[in-house]
Design an enzyme around this catalytic site. Structure first.
Site, short mmCIF file in Angstrom:
data_model
loop_
_atom_site.label_atom_id
_atom_site.label_comp_id
_atom_site.label_asym_id
_atom_site.label_seq_id
_atom_site.Cartn_x
_atom_site.Cartn_y
_atom_site.Cartn_z
NE ARG A 163 -4.04 1.82 2.33
CZ ARG A 163 -4.12 2.71 3.32
NH1 ARG A 163 -3.26 2.65 4.33
NH2 ARG A 163 -5.05 3.64 3.32
CG ASN A 186 -1.18 9.03 2.66
OD1 ASN A 186 -1.63 8.01 2.15
ND2 ASN A 186 -0.50 9.93 1.99
CG HIS A 240 -8.26 -3.77 -0.80
ND1 HIS A 240 -9.31 -2.89 -0.86
CD2 HIS A 240 -7.14 -3.01 -0.63
CE1 HIS A 240 -8.86 -1.65 -0.75
NE2 HIS A 240 -7.55 -1.70 -0.62
CG HIS A 290 -1.39 5.32 -0.30
ND1 HIS A 290 -2.17 6.06 0.57
CD2 HIS A 290 -2.16 4.26 -0.66
CE1 HIS A 290 -3.35 5.47 0.72
NE2 HIS A 290 -3.35 4.37 -0.01
#
Length: 324
Positions: free
Chosen positions: A66, A101, A200, A70
């Protein structure tokens, strides 16, 4: 030799030189062999540190994946540049406090450990952006997922964008149309978006990110919702964690099977299977794990190559949390 002949040869030579200058391979291009001579052991150093971190806490694999997403998705102009790693200072606001975040992204300590080890072996050579890219791939492999041929040569940014992080990163409340648009803005097809959403299949999410779905959405399996409510009350318990799919420490296609059974944890997850244009692809991935793994790896490689800083642009930070 006639003057006209000399003139023709000069023009031909000039054209040839210009052609070579314009079309020679750029030294700024990413390459699988970028560190072969300057830091030959960098991949084993990163892989060992990632495997150790994931062994200690399986969730860390999802967190490192992740973190890479990001980083890459914030700014289409610069892409994967390690801007997400920069700490705030008195004169600078980074991306760590952006809404998607704040109190959410993690794994910075693992990146710090890797960077320290690499600086000991090869000072000032391996960029933080390349560490993020490699760590994401190694994390997926550590949890049983596919590998992809990560390319290297990214440079680190000297700045970050809080506003871009707030506006460009999709949230857990996103609609299908918002997801399609968000990924399209970065050059991804709808099918690539669906494949990347399969990230996910590992990890967990905080109650605050799925509370509204739990108590207000109608397309949630009742028995599934009943298992979530004790750990995610209608108020309080914001940071309580629940798994993103029914096998959160193994990278597989269970995520898509859960969606078909209305067991998507986030609103944005279930949007992929809710009578819309993504349904067919979700069904395909739910029954064809090899197809999902192939498409996921391909989309991850594409994402990791989003407009990186290369050549003399940016810098190679010696500390990933601050510029040199």
């Amino acid at each position: 030799m006639a003057l006209s002949t000399l003139s023709s040869l000069f023009k031909l030579s000039t054209f040839t030189l210009c052609f070579l200058v314009l079309f020679r391979p750029s030294s700024g291009q990413l390459s699988a062999n970028f560190y072969t001579t300057t830091c030959p052991n960098f991949r084993s150093i990163i892989r060992s540190a990632v495997n150790s971190a994931v062994s200690n806490e399986a969730r860390m694999g999802a967190s490192l994946l992740r973190l890479h997403f990001h980083d890459c998705f914030v700014n289409a102009s610069f892409g994967c540049d390690a801007s997400v790693l920069l700490d705030d200072t008195a004169n600078f606001t980074g991306e760590k406090t952006a809404r998607p975040n704040s109190n959410s992204i993690r794994g910075f300590n693992v990146i710090d450990t890797i960077k320290t080890q690499l600086e000991s072996q090869c000072p000032g050579v391996v960029s933080c952006a390349d560490i993020l890219s490699a760590a994401a791939s190694d994390s997926v492999v550590a949890l049983g997922g596919p590998s992809w041929n990560v390319l290297f040569g990214r440079r680190d940014s000297t700045t970050a964008s809080l506003s871009a992080a707030n506006s460009n990163l999709p949230s857990g409340a996103s609609s299908l149309s918002t997801l399609i648009s968000s990924f399209s803005n970065q050059g991804f097809t709808t099918n690539e978006m669906i494949a990347l959403s399969g990230a996910h299949t590992i990890g967990q999410a905080r109650c605050t990110t799925f509370r509204n779905r739990l108590y207000n959405d109608n397309n949630i399996n009742a028995s599934f919702a009943a298992t979530l409510t004790p750990n995610c009350p209608s108020s309080g318990g914001d940071n309580n964690l629940s798994p993103l799919d029914s096998s959160p420490t193994t990278f597989n296609n269970r995520y898509y099977r859960d969606l078909i059974n209305q067991r998507g944890l986030l609103h944005s997850d279930q949007e992929l299977f809710n009578g819309g244009s993504a349904d067919a692809q979700v069904r395909t991935y739910s029954t064809n794990p090899a197809t999902f793994s192939r498409d996921f790896a391909s989309a991850m490689l594409k994402m990791s190559n989003l407009n990186p800083l290369t050549g003399s642009s940016g810098q190679v930070r010696t500390n990933c949390r601050r510029t040199n």
